[in-house]
Design an enzyme around this catalytic site. Structure first.
Site, PDB file in Angstrom:
ATOM      1  CB  SER A   1      -6.537   4.394   0.814  1.00  9.38           C
ATOM      2  OG  SER A   1      -5.392   4.957   1.395  1.00  9.38           O
TER       3      SER A   1
HETATM    4  N1  SAH Z   1      -4.100   4.723   4.589  1.00 14.14           N
HETATM    5  C1  SAH Z   1      -4.517   5.997   5.139  1.00 14.14           C
HETATM    6  C2  SAH Z   1      -4.334   7.111   4.150  1.00 14.14           C
HETATM    7  C3  SAH Z   1      -2.913   7.539   4.052  1.00 14.14           C
HETATM    8  S1  SAH Z   1      -2.692   9.052   3.151  1.00 14.14           S
HETATM    9  C4  SAH Z   1      -5.964   5.908   5.560  1.00 14.14           C
HETATM   10  O1  SAH Z   1      -6.572   4.822   5.442  1.00 14.14           O
HETATM   11  O2  SAH Z   1      -6.499   6.891   6.048  1.00 14.14           O
HETATM   12  C5  SAH Z   1      -0.925   9.135   3.308  1.00 14.14           C
HETATM   13  C6  SAH Z   1      -0.403   9.581   4.646  1.00 14.14           C
HETATM   14  O3  SAH Z   1       1.015   9.500   4.605  1.00 14.14           O
HETATM   15  C7  SAH Z   1      -0.742  11.013   5.009  1.00 14.14           C
HETATM   16  O4  SAH Z   1      -1.364  11.028   6.250  1.00 14.14           O
HETATM   17  C8  SAH Z   1       0.621  11.704   5.075  1.00 14.14           C
HETATM   18  O5  SAH Z   1       0.689  12.708   6.078  1.00 14.14           O
HETATM   19  C9  SAH Z   1       1.532  10.540   5.402  1.00 14.14           C
HETATM   20  N2  SAH Z   1       2.955  10.728   5.059  1.00 14.14           N
HETATM   21  C10 SAH Z   1       3.490  11.331   3.975  1.00 14.14           C
HETATM   22  N3  SAH Z   1       4.837  11.283   4.034  1.00 14.14           N
HETATM   23  C11 SAH Z   1       5.163  10.616   5.180  1.00 14.14           C
HETATM   24  C12 SAH Z   1       6.393  10.241   5.801  1.00 14.14           C
HETATM   25  N4  SAH Z   1       7.590  10.526   5.265  1.00 14.14           N
HETATM   26  N5  SAH Z   1       6.335   9.558   6.964  1.00 14.14           N
HETATM   27  C13 SAH Z   1       5.155   9.258   7.543  1.00 14.14           C
HETATM   28  N6  SAH Z   1       3.952   9.582   7.016  1.00 14.14           N
HETATM   29  C14 SAH Z   1       3.955  10.258   5.840  1.00 14.14           C
END
Ligand code: SAH
Length: 233
Positions: free
Chosen positions: A81
């Site tokens: 992000s």
């Molecule tokens: N904040 C993170 C970026 C997150 S991107 C950073 O700083 O790097 C969103 C993430 O949510 C991805 O890794 C994706 O695999 C995860 N995700 C999507 N659906 C999900 C779910 N149902 N449960 C847990 N993680 C999930």
């Protein structure tokens, strides 16, 4: 004859020191240009953002762009992000040194590290096991020990240690999942992008004695929360 590591092209102590100084300067610039200038004022949030070395969480080829105000590609086809959104979500979570925090969507672990610097303890849930493992490895390298990594569907929350003072969701849902609202402590806050795939509002729900209040912290764009309780795969 012995050859030194420097002669073989490995970076010397002096080169590593200079690189770290440059990245520190990048972080100070990020705080001035992308955070302070856009209204992030909480000194604890700014201090945590100044501490976490974001370049360690992006693909090596992206290290010089690590402090641009943009989401960046990482390994496993994921994105990290943008710094402003991480700071905004963290500020909206209203953390204290005593906070117990649940994060959904560990991703690279960058935001996890920021949360861990501010709170007492963080539980972070990720659906992709490899991402969770890499994030755990990066945080261990930074000496961060107040985080538990959980693999599973974050839309269900993490009941064993609920309730939480804050729940921060880094993936978008069509509505706030009831399980997450239920795992909030009194006055606890759920920060979550709510809307369609492609565009959402960053919503903040707060548990009150009679129910929940809510406000929007502005528009945002996140990858979908993949779950039967959010966006089905
Ligand atoms: N904040 C993170 C970026 C997150 S991107 C950073 O700083 O790097 C969103 C993430 O949510 C991805 O890794 C994706 O695999 C995860 N995700 C999507 N659906 C999900 C779910 N149902 N449960 C847990 N993680 C999930």
């Amino acid at each position: 004859m012995t050859t030194s590591h420097a002669a073989e092209g490995a970076p010397t102590g002096r080169v590593i020191y200079a690189w770290r100084q440059e990245r520190r300067a990048d972080r100070r610039r990020m705080i001035r240009r992308h955070l302070l200038a856009r209204g992030i004022r909480d000194p604890r949030v700014l201090a945590a953002m100044a501490w976490v070395p974001r370049e360690r969480f992006v693909a090596p080829a992206q290290a010089r762009r690590a402090y641009d105000d943009a989401p960046l590609p990482t390994t496993h086809g994921q994105t990290i992000s943008q710094p402003y959104i991480v700071a905004l979500m963290t500020a909206e979570a209203g953390l204290s040194r005593r906070s117990r925090v649940l994060e959904i969507g560990t991703g690279t672990g960058y935001h996890t590290a920021v949360l861990a610097k501010l709170a007492d303890f963080v539980w972070t849930v990720e659906r992709v096991p490899e991402l969770s493992q890499d994030a755990a490895h990066h945080l261990a390298q930074l000496g961060i020990t107040n985080v538990v990594f959980v693999v599973g569907d974050g839309a269900q929350g993490y009941a064993p240690v609920a309730p939480y003072h804050a729940i921060v969701v880094s993936a978008a849902a069509p509505a706030a999942p009831p399980r997450l609202l239920n795992q909030l402590d009194l006055w606890g806050r759920l920060v979550i992008p709510v809307g369609d795939i492609g565009l959402q509002e960053l919503m903040v729900y707060r548990r009150t004695p009679t129910g929940f209040d809510a406000h929007s912290a502005g528009p945002c764009r996140f990858v979908p929360l993949l779950s039967p309780a959010a966006f089905d795969e």
